[in-house]
Design a protein around this motif. Structure first.
Motif, PDB file in Angstrom:
ATOM      1  N   GLY A 142      43.879   9.856  -1.615  1.00 51.08           N
ATOM      2  CA  GLY A 142      43.314   9.644  -2.939  1.00 51.08           C
ATOM      3  C   GLY A 142      44.235   8.869  -3.859  1.00 51.08           C
ATOM      4  O   GLY A 142      43.808   7.944  -4.558  1.00 51.08           O
ATOM      5  N   GLY A 152      34.865   5.634  -8.701  1.00 56.45           N
ATOM      6  CA  GLY A 152      34.119   5.868  -9.928  1.00 56.45           C
ATOM      7  C   GLY A 152      33.789   4.568 -10.642  1.00 56.45           C
ATOM      8  O   GLY A 152      34.208   3.477 -10.233  1.00 56.45           O
ATOM      9  N   HIS A 193      42.675  10.342 -10.595  1.00 56.07           N
ATOM     10  CA  HIS A 193      42.461   9.419 -11.728  1.00 56.07           C
ATOM     11  C   HIS A 193      43.802   8.810 -12.125  1.00 56.07           C
ATOM     12  O   HIS A 193      44.782   9.524 -12.345  1.00 56.07           O
ATOM     13  N   ARG A 233      36.740  13.038   0.173  1.00 59.94           N
ATOM     14  CA  ARG A 233      36.230  14.219   0.866  1.00 59.94           C
ATOM     15  C   ARG A 233      36.676  14.165   2.318  1.00 59.94           C
ATOM     16  O   ARG A 233      36.340  13.224   3.041  1.00 59.94           O
ATOM     17  N   ILE A 260      39.141  19.877  -6.110  1.00 60.15           N
ATOM     18  CA  ILE A 260      37.834  20.420  -6.450  1.00 60.15           C
ATOM     19  C   ILE A 260      37.384  21.453  -5.418  1.00 60.15           C
ATOM     20  O   ILE A 260      36.782  22.472  -5.754  1.00 60.15           O
ATOM     21  N   ASP A 285      37.246   9.580  -5.482  1.00 59.20           N
ATOM     22  CA  ASP A 285      36.814  10.885  -4.995  1.00 59.20           C
ATOM     23  C   ASP A 285      36.938  10.884  -3.469  1.00 59.20           C
ATOM     24  O   ASP A 285      36.299  10.074  -2.793  1.00 59.20           O
ATOM     25  N   HIS A 301      39.718  14.816  -6.442  1.00 59.40           N
ATOM     26  CA  HIS A 301      39.419  13.767  -7.424  1.00 59.40           C
ATOM     27  C   HIS A 301      40.740  13.263  -8.002  1.00 59.40           C
ATOM     28  O   HIS A 301      41.570  14.048  -8.470  1.00 59.40           O
ATOM     29  N   ARG A 338      37.744  18.506  -1.008  1.00 62.35           N
ATOM     30  CA  ARG A 338      37.389  17.431  -1.938  1.00 62.35           C
ATOM     31  C   ARG A 338      38.439  17.316  -3.034  1.00 62.35           C
ATOM     32  O   ARG A 338      38.826  18.322  -3.650  1.00 62.35           O
TER      33      ARG A 338
END
Length: 305
Positions: free
Chosen positions: A154, A41, A59, A50, A141, A48, A57, A55
């Motif tokens: 991730g 990002g 943070h 995949r 997601i 992110d 995400h 998928r």
């Protein structure tokens, strides 16, 4: 609680027949991952991932807090997971986590936090008074199987991508500088563990009239493959081949030689994924370093220190 939609009898029979003929429904080989994509990002620490149609995400955030009394020089590191009710009818919007969410949290906890991937002592600012608290928020997601491996990628990628604000200690006061004043500082990571998950299928799926093999082992199972599997093993390992954890979850017993073979396959896959993450981090760093601004801020940090 609503139940997960189960595969139909036709889907079960078609899957079993294909597996007996050493064919996966999406055409992959048994030890092949789906296409992996990794995007960062605009904000540091936002990733992110995949993996096929799965998928996730992630943070990373940081704030200055008071340490635990029994760990006065250790910073805090927490991993939280969230599954949206839109993913499945079996997931409700309540404070009580689902079995899938609990399992995901525990495996990430064992693989990353308990293995000491992040040096928490490096997060100390003032002993017994102020430390950094690092938090990784994992949001699922889209769920099409193998959440654990995708989420681990991730978190590890986000930790490497994140930069915490530079600080200066003046007595009992801590001054936190903005990114415009000083270049943010990388987290001190001791190693980079990743998860590799194997799914097992025995007579319950293949039947007794198969091709003579007692079991089949699939890497990176899709959602249908996960729903029909009879057992699984998740291996947490870093790129140096050091095993951080092995979690076997229910189902058919796994022979020791089969498990050793899984560890060998995992070692290869972890090295490949680590190289992929490192390459994507380098590409993102080049995009961000416009006009050599990062080098200028880094020089400012060196002059001050």
């Amino acid at each position: 609680m609503p139940r997960e939609v189960e595969p139909s009898l036709n889907e079960r029979q078609f899957f079993a027949k294909a597996l007996q003929e050493n064919i996966r429904l999406d055409g992959r080989s048994f030890d092949q991952y789906r296409a992996l994509e990794l995007d960062f990002g605009d904000e540091l620490g936002v990733v992110d991932v995949r993996l096929g149609k799965t998928r996730i995400h992630t943070h990373i955030s940081a704030q200055v807090v008071t340490p635990f009394p029994d760990r006065p020089i250790d910073g805090l590191f927490t991993i939280t997971t969230e599954l949206s009710p839109m993913l499945s009818p079996s997931i409700e919007s309540s404070s009580r986590p689902t079995e899938t969410e609990t399992l995901l949290s525990r495996l990430l906890e064992k693989t990353i936090r308990r293995s000491g991937a992040l040096d928490t002592e490096s997060l100390c600012l003032i002993a017994s008074s102020k430390v950094w608290s690092i938090r990784a928020d994992v949001h699922v997601i889209s769920h099409d199987g193998n959440l654990v491996d995708a989420a681990c990628i991730g978190v590890i990628a986000a930790l490497q991508h994140f930069r915490k604000p530079d600080t200066e200690t003046r007595g009992e006061e801590v001054v936190v500088y903005s990114s415009a004043e000083r270049e943010p500082v990388k987290l001190s990571l001791l190693h980079f563990p990743l998860c590799v998950t194997f799914s097992f299928y025995g007579e319950g799926v293949l039947g007794k009239d198969g091709d003579g093999e007692k079991e089949k082992v699939l890497l990176d199972a899709g959602l249908l493959e996960e729903q029909l599997r009879e057992g699984s093993v998740t291996i947490g390992m870093n790129r140096h081949g050091e095993v951080c954890q092995i979690a076997k979850l229910g189902g058919v017993p796994v022979h020791a030689l089969t498990l050793l073979n899984c560890v060998e396959v995992a070692a290869v896959k972890v090295k490949e994924m680590s190289k992929f993450i490192a390459r994507r981090l380098q590409e993102d760093a080049k995009k961000r370093d416009k006009g050599g601004m990062l080098a200028e801020l880094s020089a400012e940090n060196d002059r001050v220190s």
